[in-house]
Every structure is written in structure tokens, then in C-alpha cells.
Scaffold this motif. Structure first.
Motif, PDB file in Angstrom:
ATOM      1  N   LEU A  66     -14.940  -9.082 -13.097  1.00  0.00           N
ATOM      2  CA  LEU A  66     -14.819  -7.839 -12.337  1.00  0.00           C
ATOM      3  C   LEU A  66     -14.690  -8.095 -10.839  1.00  0.00           C
ATOM      4  O   LEU A  66     -13.765  -7.607 -10.183  1.00  0.00           O
ATOM      5  N   HIS A  67     -15.621  -8.876 -10.289  1.00  0.00           N
ATOM      6  CA  HIS A  67     -15.612  -9.094  -8.841  1.00  0.00           C
ATOM      7  C   HIS A  67     -14.677 -10.224  -8.429  1.00  0.00           C
ATOM      8  O   HIS A  67     -14.166 -10.214  -7.304  1.00  0.00           O
ATOM      9  N   GLY A  68     -14.499 -11.202  -9.311  1.00  0.00           N
ATOM     10  CA  GLY A  68     -13.607 -12.300  -8.956  1.00  0.00           C
ATOM     11  C   GLY A  68     -12.151 -11.897  -8.913  1.00  0.00           C
ATOM     12  O   GLY A  68     -11.366 -12.421  -8.109  1.00  0.00           O
ATOM     13  N   LEU A  69     -11.748 -10.948  -9.777  1.00  0.00           N
ATOM     14  CA  LEU A  69     -10.344 -10.544  -9.855  1.00  0.00           C
ATOM     15  C   LEU A  69     -10.052  -9.236  -9.137  1.00  0.00           C
ATOM     16  O   LEU A  69      -8.917  -9.002  -8.723  1.00  0.00           O
ATOM     17  N   PHE A  70     -11.042  -8.379  -9.006  1.00  0.00           N
ATOM     18  CA  PHE A  70     -10.788  -7.042  -8.446  1.00  0.00           C
ATOM     19  C   PHE A  70     -11.833  -6.715  -7.377  1.00  0.00           C
ATOM     20  O   PHE A  70     -12.579  -5.755  -7.494  1.00  0.00           O
ATOM     21  N   VAL A  75     -10.284 -11.161   1.129  1.00  0.00           N
ATOM     22  CA  VAL A  75      -9.218 -11.470   2.091  1.00  0.00           C
ATOM     23  C   VAL A  75      -8.552 -12.804   1.760  1.00  0.00           C
ATOM     24  O   VAL A  75      -7.324 -12.921   1.767  1.00  0.00           O
ATOM     25  N   THR A  76      -9.373 -13.807   1.458  1.00  0.00           N
ATOM     26  CA  THR A  76      -8.846 -15.143   1.171  1.00  0.00           C
ATOM     27  C   THR A  76      -8.424 -15.212  -0.284  1.00  0.00           C
ATOM     28  O   THR A  76      -9.260 -15.340  -1.190  1.00  0.00           O
ATOM     29  N   VAL A  77      -7.111 -15.091  -0.533  1.00  0.00           N
ATOM     30  CA  VAL A  77      -6.589 -15.059  -1.895  1.00  0.00           C
ATOM     31  C   VAL A  77      -6.378 -16.488  -2.385  1.00  0.00           C
ATOM     32  O   VAL A  77      -5.677 -17.284  -1.763  1.00  0.00           O
ATOM     33  N   LEU A  78      -7.007 -16.809  -3.524  1.00  0.00           N
ATOM     34  CA  LEU A  78      -6.847 -18.124  -4.138  1.00  0.00           C
ATOM     35  C   LEU A  78      -5.770 -18.127  -5.211  1.00  0.00           C
ATOM     36  O   LEU A  78      -5.085 -19.132  -5.406  1.00  0.00           O
ATOM     37  N   ALA A  79      -5.630 -17.024  -5.924  1.00  0.00           N
ATOM     38  CA  ALA A  79      -4.602 -16.887  -6.961  1.00  0.00           C
ATOM     39  C   ALA A  79      -4.326 -15.402  -7.141  1.00  0.00           C
ATOM     40  O   ALA A  79      -5.165 -14.553  -6.818  1.00  0.00           O
ATOM     41  N   GLU A  80      -3.158 -15.090  -7.662  1.00  0.00           N
ATOM     42  CA  GLU A  80      -2.772 -13.684  -7.786  1.00  0.00           C
ATOM     43  C   GLU A  80      -1.891 -13.508  -9.015  1.00  0.00           C
ATOM     44  O   GLU A  80      -0.954 -14.268  -9.245  1.00  0.00           O
ATOM     45  N   TRP A  81      -2.223 -12.487  -9.833  1.00  0.00           N
ATOM     46  CA  TRP A  81      -1.426 -12.119 -11.007  1.00  0.00           C
ATOM     47  C   TRP A  81      -1.281 -10.599 -11.011  1.00  0.00           C
ATOM     48  O   TRP A  81      -2.159  -9.885 -11.519  1.00  0.00           O
ATOM     49  N   GLU A  89     -14.033 -14.417  -1.391  1.00  0.00           N
ATOM     50  CA  GLU A  89     -15.096 -13.445  -1.139  1.00  0.00           C
ATOM     51  C   GLU A  89     -15.580 -12.813  -2.441  1.00  0.00           C
ATOM     52  O   GLU A  89     -16.778 -12.599  -2.630  1.00  0.00           O
ATOM     53  N   GLY A  90     -14.638 -12.501  -3.328  1.00  0.00           N
ATOM     54  CA  GLY A  90     -15.020 -11.921  -4.615  1.00  0.00           C
ATOM     55  C   GLY A  90     -15.829 -12.880  -5.464  1.00  0.00           C
ATOM     56  O   GLY A  90     -16.822 -12.499  -6.086  1.00  0.00           O
ATOM     57  N   LEU A  91     -15.406 -14.157  -5.496  1.00  0.00           N
ATOM     58  CA  LEU A  91     -16.146 -15.146  -6.264  1.00  0.00           C
ATOM     59  C   LEU A  91     -17.540 -15.368  -5.684  1.00  0.00           C
ATOM     60  O   LEU A  91     -18.520 -15.503  -6.424  1.00  0.00           O
ATOM     61  N   HIS A  92     -17.619 -15.396  -4.343  1.00  0.00           N
ATOM     62  CA  HIS A  92     -18.930 -15.571  -3.711  1.00  0.00           C
ATOM     63  C   HIS A  92     -19.844 -14.396  -4.034  1.00  0.00           C
ATOM     64  O   HIS A  92     -21.034 -14.591  -4.356  1.00  0.00           O
TER      65      HIS A  92
END
Length: 247
Positions: A66-70, A75-81, A89-92
Motif C-alpha cells: 500500500l505505502h510502497g506503491l501508492f 518524491v524519490t521514484v525507484l520504479a514505476e508501473w 519515502e513510501g518504503l521508509h
């Protein structure tokens, strides 16, 4: 000296509240490590850790997805689909929430696997905690240590009927649903049965009681419980007063 059941309950509850209110990753990890260490020291790890995994693995994965993808503030995008973006930031944020949830769950599970249920029932009864709340609480606590064994039996029964857990999130989620539904239903049914048994034995009755089980409650443990409860209330108040702290 052995801890009074209410002291153990106050310690577990206060730890869960303070960790949740603090929302501080090093504190959450320290509580997790302490809970696991105490479980190994008390010989409860072989039962507690599978139960913790049954609760935390699906919840942790859902938080990461939920937070890692959305994560809207990422701001810092690691991957995008497409609309899904993996951001640092989401992963943290997801890791912080998972650690926070794990600390609370492990603290409460450590209490449930370590406490003596007869002593807890006697302590609750001596404090006047009776009625429906008291015997439902006591009957629920007696079920917690059996969750891991129950999950294992349900999975074995499902596998004997042809359940095969293949690779991929779809198959894993489907297999988890097949195991989670009978687990929840069986726990609810057994909790109701035990509550009725406790009620039949007069646990929900009112009036004076005579207990044949004495639970020692040293004065310093009573003081410790008050300190723990005050600390939990202070943590909640600090979180409400400083809402951005720990984020």
C-alpha cells in the motif's frame, strides 16, 4: 520475583501504547528485539514466533504494498508501473509502520504466552473485574497460545484436500484466505464456548467472592503499574500535543 499478572499486562499494554505513540523506528526495533529475546529466554519462542508471523506477515506485506506503491508524498521514484510508483519515502514510511505494528504485537503476544491464565483470572476477580468483560477477556487470553498450533492444523487439513501454494501473490493471497477464514471462525466459536463455561462457573456473578488461589502483589509492583500507566498516558498526550514528532 515473579511478576503479578496485572503488572505484566500493564507492561505489555504500556509498551504497545508508547511505541505506537512514539512512531520512532529505533525504538520499535529495540522493543521487537527485546520481546524476541525475552521469548527465547523464557522458552516461549517456539510458540510465540509462529503466532506472530501468522499475524504480522500478511499485515506487513499489505502495508508494504500500500505505502510502497501508492504513497502520495513520495518524491524519490525507484520504479514505476503505470499509476504504481515505488518511492523511497513510501518504503521508509511502510517500514516504520511495520516495525511499529510488530513491536506492539510482539509485546502483547509475549504477555499472552507468558502469563498464567488462572493467576490472571484470580487477579481480575480480586479487583472486581467480573461480568461479561472479565470472563470474555479471560476466555480470549486462553486461546492466544494455541493460535500457532491451530494455524498449522488448518494448513495441514487444507493441504490434504489438495491445496498447493504456488509462487505469486495471487496464489498466496488465495491460500491465506482459505486458512484465515476457518481460523477466525474456530476462534470465535471456541471463545464463545469458553465464555459460557466461565459464566456457568459463576465468573460473571456479582457480589462477594471467595478465591482459593492467592496471587501475591508486592507494593513495589503496584507502584510500577501506576508508573507504566502514567507513562502510557503521557505518551498519548505528547503525541496529541506534538503530532509531527517521530514522523
Amino acid at each position: 520475583m515473579r511478576l503479578h499478572p496485572l503488572t505484566s499486562l500493564a507492561a505489555a499494554g504500556s509498551t504497545a501504547v508508547i511505541t505506537t505513540a512514539a512512531a520512532y523506528l529505533p525504538l520499535s526495533l529495540a522493543v521487537c528485539a527485546a520481546a524476541v529475546g525475552l521469548a527465547f529466554a523464557g522458552g516461549k519462542a517456539d510458540r510465540m514466533l509462529p503466532a506472530a508471523a501468522a499475524v504480522l506477515v500478511p499485515l506487513g506485506l499489505s502495508l508494504l504494498v500500500l505505502h510502497g506503491l501508492f504513497f502520495p508524498e513520495g518524491v524519490t521514484v525507484l520504479a514505476e508501473w503505470g499509476p504504481a510508483r515505488v518511492t523511497s519515502e513510501g518504503l521508509h514510511f511502510a517500514v516504520e509502520r511495520v516495525a511499529q505494528l510488530s513491536a506492539a504485537v510482539l509485546a502483547l503476544l509475549l504477555f499472552s504466552f507468558s502469563v498464567s491464565v488462572p493467576d490472571l483470572v484470580a487477579a481480575l476477580s480480586s479487583r472486581g473485574v467480573t461480568g461479561r468483560f472479565g470472563y470474555v477477556l479471560a476466555s480470549t487470553l486462553t486461546l492466544l497460545p494455541a493460535i500457532s498450533a491451530r494455524v498449522r492444523r488448518i494448513r495441514q487439513a487444507q493441504e490434504s484436500r489438495g491445496l498447493v501454494v504456488r509462487r505469486g501473490w495471487t496464489h498466496r493471497v488465495f491460500a491465506f484466505r482459505l486458512q484465515a477464514v476457518p481460523l477466525v471462525l474456530s476462534l470465535v466459536e471456541e471463545a464463545a464456548t469458553r465464555a459460557q463455561a466461565l459464566e456457568a462457573r459463576g465468573f460473571s456473578g456479582q457480589g462477594p467472592r471467595t478465591s482459593y488461589r492467592e496471587v501475591l502483589d508486592p507494593p513495589f509492583q503496584r507502584i510500577a503499574r501506576v508508573v507504566l500507566l502514567v507513562a502510557a498516558v503521557a505518551a498519548i498526550a505528547a503525541r496529541l500535543w506534538f503530532p509531527t514528532a517521530g514522523v
